[in-house]
Design a protein around this motif. Sequence first.
Motif, PDB file in Angstrom:
ATOM      1  N   ILE A  56     -66.258   1.059  -2.366  1.00 43.92           N
ATOM      2  CA  ILE A  56     -67.343   0.903  -3.574  1.00 43.92           C
ATOM      3  C   ILE A  56     -68.022   2.153  -3.841  1.00 43.92           C
ATOM      4  O   ILE A  56     -68.637   2.644  -2.846  1.00 43.92           O
ATOM      5  CB  ILE A  56     -68.116  -0.143  -3.559  1.00 43.92           C
ATOM      6  N   LEU A  57     -67.747   2.901  -5.008  1.00 36.56           N
ATOM      7  CA  LEU A  57     -68.275   4.143  -5.404  1.00 36.56           C
ATOM      8  C   LEU A  57     -69.435   3.800  -6.158  1.00 36.56           C
ATOM      9  O   LEU A  57     -69.241   3.145  -7.447  1.00 36.56           O
ATOM     10  CB  LEU A  57     -67.448   5.315  -6.188  1.00 36.56           C
ATOM     11  N   LEU A  58     -70.684   3.841  -5.991  1.00 39.41           N
ATOM     12  CA  LEU A  58     -71.943   3.559  -6.558  1.00 39.41           C
ATOM     13  C   LEU A  58     -72.257   4.546  -7.530  1.00 39.41           C
ATOM     14  O   LEU A  58     -71.996   5.720  -7.153  1.00 39.41           O
ATOM     15  CB  LEU A  58     -73.121   2.986  -5.886  1.00 39.41           C
ATOM     16  N   GLU A  59     -72.492   4.397  -8.794  1.00 44.40           N
ATOM     17  CA  GLU A  59     -72.958   5.400 -10.016  1.00 44.40           C
ATOM     18  C   GLU A  59     -74.252   5.081 -10.318  1.00 44.40           C
ATOM     19  O   GLU A  59     -74.988   4.119 -10.164  1.00 44.40           O
ATOM     20  CB  GLU A  59     -71.792   5.104 -11.219  1.00 44.40           C
ATOM     21  N   ALA A  60     -74.720   6.011 -11.301  1.00 43.97           N
ATOM     22  CA  ALA A  60     -76.058   6.116 -11.881  1.00 43.97           C
ATOM     23  C   ALA A  60     -76.204   4.782 -12.508  1.00 43.97           C
ATOM     24  O   ALA A  60     -75.152   4.521 -13.209  1.00 43.97           O
ATOM     25  CB  ALA A  60     -76.275   7.260 -12.469  1.00 43.97           C
ATOM     26  N   GLY A  61     -77.179   4.016 -12.473  1.00 43.79           N
ATOM     27  CA  GLY A  61     -77.591   2.918 -13.308  1.00 43.79           C
ATOM     28  C   GLY A  61     -77.169   1.460 -12.602  1.00 43.79           C
ATOM     29  O   GLY A  61     -77.436   0.566 -13.020  1.00 43.79           O
ATOM     30  N   LEU A  84     -71.538  21.555  -0.481  1.00 47.00           N
ATOM     31  CA  LEU A  84     -72.728  21.768  -1.191  1.00 47.00           C
ATOM     32  C   LEU A  84     -73.321  20.174  -1.734  1.00 47.00           C
ATOM     33  O   LEU A  84     -74.262  19.917  -2.208  1.00 47.00           O
ATOM     34  CB  LEU A  84     -72.842  22.559  -2.340  1.00 47.00           C
ATOM     35  N   ILE A  85     -72.414  19.226  -1.435  1.00 45.58           N
ATOM     36  CA  ILE A  85     -72.902  17.968  -1.820  1.00 45.58           C
ATOM     37  C   ILE A  85     -73.368  17.065  -0.837  1.00 45.58           C
ATOM     38  O   ILE A  85     -72.751  16.947   0.376  1.00 45.58           O
ATOM     39  CB  ILE A  85     -71.105  17.406  -2.124  1.00 45.58           C
ATOM     40  N   GLU A  86     -74.396  16.378  -1.305  1.00 47.90           N
ATOM     41  CA  GLU A  86     -75.130  15.528  -0.199  1.00 47.90           C
ATOM     42  C   GLU A  86     -74.693  14.018  -0.961  1.00 47.90           C
ATOM     43  O   GLU A  86     -74.777  13.698  -2.018  1.00 47.90           O
ATOM     44  CB  GLU A  86     -76.534  15.736  -0.460  1.00 47.90           C
ATOM     45  N   PHE A  87     -74.463  13.026   0.094  1.00 49.30           N
ATOM     46  CA  PHE A  87     -74.235  11.688  -0.299  1.00 49.30           C
ATOM     47  C   PHE A  87     -74.475  10.639   0.817  1.00 49.30           C
ATOM     48  O   PHE A  87     -74.767  11.171   1.868  1.00 49.30           O
ATOM     49  CB  PHE A  87     -72.590  11.321  -0.694  1.00 49.30           C
ATOM     50  N   TYR A  88     -74.539   9.410   0.314  1.00 48.78           N
ATOM     51  CA  TYR A  88     -74.779   8.411   1.531  1.00 48.78           C
ATOM     52  C   TYR A  88     -73.469   7.525   1.424  1.00 48.78           C
ATOM     53  O   TYR A  88     -72.638   7.488   0.788  1.00 48.78           O
ATOM     54  CB  TYR A  88     -75.684   7.305   0.953  1.00 48.78           C
ATOM     55  N   PHE A  98     -65.953  -4.747   7.183  1.00 54.37           N
ATOM     56  CA  PHE A  98     -67.083  -4.101   6.811  1.00 54.37           C
ATOM     57  C   PHE A  98     -66.581  -3.504   5.218  1.00 54.37           C
ATOM     58  O   PHE A  98     -65.385  -3.094   5.094  1.00 54.37           O
ATOM     59  CB  PHE A  98     -67.120  -2.707   7.614  1.00 54.37           C
ATOM     60  N   ARG A  99     -67.412  -3.507   4.352  1.00 52.84           N
ATOM     61  CA  ARG A  99     -67.260  -2.694   3.131  1.00 52.84           C
ATOM     62  C   ARG A  99     -67.911  -1.601   3.176  1.00 52.84           C
ATOM     63  O   ARG A  99     -69.133  -1.359   3.382  1.00 52.84           O
ATOM     64  CB  ARG A  99     -67.554  -3.662   2.114  1.00 52.84           C
ATOM     65  N   LEU A 100     -67.328  -0.271   2.516  1.00 48.27           N
ATOM     66  CA  LEU A 100     -67.972   0.845   2.653  1.00 48.27           C
ATOM     67  C   LEU A 100     -68.364   1.093   1.156  1.00 48.27           C
ATOM     68  O   LEU A 100     -67.617   0.953   0.343  1.00 48.27           O
ATOM     69  CB  LEU A 100     -67.182   1.881   3.267  1.00 48.27           C
ATOM     70  N   PHE A 101     -69.688   1.703   0.964  1.00 51.07           N
ATOM     71  CA  PHE A 101     -70.127   2.130  -0.200  1.00 51.07           C
ATOM     72  C   PHE A 101     -70.454   3.507  -0.115  1.00 51.07           C
ATOM     73  O   PHE A 101     -70.873   4.306   1.101  1.00 51.07           O
ATOM     74  CB  PHE A 101     -71.540   1.410  -0.558  1.00 51.07           C
ATOM     75  N   TYR A 102     -70.330   4.425  -1.485  1.00 50.95           N
ATOM     76  CA  TYR A 102     -70.566   5.567  -1.305  1.00 50.95           C
ATOM     77  C   TYR A 102     -71.261   6.027  -2.653  1.00 50.95           C
ATOM     78  O   TYR A 102     -71.227   5.175  -3.668  1.00 50.95           O
ATOM     79  CB  TYR A 102     -69.512   6.485  -1.393  1.00 50.95           C
ATOM     80  N   THR A 103     -72.363   6.966  -2.355  1.00 52.36           N
ATOM     81  CA  THR A 103     -73.190   7.289  -3.588  1.00 52.36           C
ATOM     82  C   THR A 103     -73.641   8.677  -3.490  1.00 52.36           C
ATOM     83  O   THR A 103     -74.009   9.077  -2.344  1.00 52.36           O
ATOM     84  CB  THR A 103     -74.176   6.382  -3.969  1.00 52.36           C
ATOM     85  N   LEU A 104     -73.728   9.622  -4.560  1.00 54.57           N
ATOM     86  CA  LEU A 104     -74.344  10.746  -4.460  1.00 54.57           C
ATOM     87  C   LEU A 104     -75.981  10.827  -4.276  1.00 54.57           C
ATOM     88  O   LEU A 104     -76.529   9.883  -4.703  1.00 54.57           O
ATOM     89  CB  LEU A 104     -74.094  11.778  -5.749  1.00 54.57           C
ATOM     90  N   ILE A 105     -76.508  11.518  -3.835  1.00 54.67           N
ATOM     91  CA  ILE A 105     -77.833  11.509  -3.526  1.00 54.67           C
ATOM     92  C   ILE A 105     -78.429  12.290  -5.038  1.00 54.67           C
ATOM     93  O   ILE A 105     -77.915  13.196  -5.476  1.00 54.67           O
ATOM     94  CB  ILE A 105     -78.333  12.554  -2.298  1.00 54.67           C
TER      95      ILE A 105
END
Length: 131
Positions: A56-61, A84-88, A98-105
Amino acid sequence: MKVIQCINDIEALKAFGQIPKPLIQVIEHDFLQLYKAEDRETELFQFYLPYQQTLILLEAGDDVIKLLDDSFTLEYVERHQQGLIEFYRIAKRFGHEFRLFYTLIGIHDEDTEQWLFQHAEWNEGRGDFSV
């Protein structure tokens, strides 16, 4: 929120060009690791992750706290830097998987960013995400 269940979903992320390439590479790396772990005869372009393992890629909002704030199923929140990219990168238990989620800081509201920061472990240099 973008759900990644097959390699074509990753190719679509690349084609739209809205997500930084280093983050797409991390998602692709994790997808390929899951594909290899299945040890099937299925061709890569025919392979679909089971529902409980979708990436899952989490987005703004997106309501990140509502999706993740469960101390019984939240496994970890990792803070990474790739170039240069920071993310969780976040893992949440879903049954025995396990389900993996990603989101930009820095793309979420202040409360969400604070929640992520408080739950995160810094993983500078840990894990090889090169594809």
